[in-house]
Design an enzyme around this catalytic site. Sequence first.
Site, short mmCIF file in Angstrom:
data_model
loop_
_atom_site.label_atom_id
_atom_site.label_comp_id
_atom_site.label_asym_id
_atom_site.label_seq_id
_atom_site.Cartn_x
_atom_site.Cartn_y
_atom_site.Cartn_z
N SER A 156 57.35 30.61 -1.46
CA SER A 156 56.75 30.01 -2.65
C SER A 156 56.45 31.03 -3.74
CB SER A 156 55.45 29.28 -2.29
OG SER A 156 54.40 30.19 -2.08
N LYS A 194 48.81 33.50 -3.46
CA LYS A 194 49.16 32.72 -4.64
C LYS A 194 48.64 33.40 -5.90
CE LYS A 194 51.11 29.06 -2.80
NZ LYS A 194 51.36 29.76 -1.53
#
Length: 235
Positions: A156, A194
């Site tokens: 991701s 993230k």
Amino acid sequence: MLTRKQHELLMFIHERIKESGVPPSFDEMKDALDLRSKSGIHRLITALEERGFIRRLPNRARALEILKLPEANSPNQAGGRRFSPSVVEGGLSKPKPAPAETATDEESSGISVPVMGRIAAGVPISAIQHQSHTISVPMDMLRGGEHFALEVRGDSMIDAGILDGDTVVIKKSSDAISGDIVVALVDDEEATLKRLRKKGASIALEAANPAYETRIFGPDRVRVQGKLVGLVRHY
């Protein structure tokens, strides 16, 4: 000879790698150069690659490496000497011979950083574990304070140059500003890697891959464990 936009993009990539250890995403490059679409970024990157300033890592989605800088920005690059980014090749730590009795020899070997398990660059997985082994990283990658490393699982964050199988180096910190790539602990149970965005009273954990959704939480549900300072790539 580089055009103004080519020079701006090269220096933006260079500065971002120095700051965070990873290249910027295409969206970040587009915004930094005030372009309307990513197609312009693709053309600029192709031009920089053709001129030998950058290299796209083979079989790595949008991962970039700086090979050299314009002479005016890099006086020590005379003779075409290659610029070394903050992405370093490495492996698991191995037994080392007894160090020489000089500080210079000892310092040149790098610093051992504990690897504390795996971190998800995708759906969050188990929280940070206990130390499993160590890796050696260059001293100039560390920025004071305490550091640890985590093995990345998932894709991701590929647009930020963080790939499945990389080992990220993290500086311990409970604070981060919007835009930092962080290790975040969600609900004191799940850890993930993230980009942090502060949206009013909420916190967004943003992926660098359009296949993943940005997740938004209340501030009491997310605790920052540290900020990315670099990574080690196993070729």
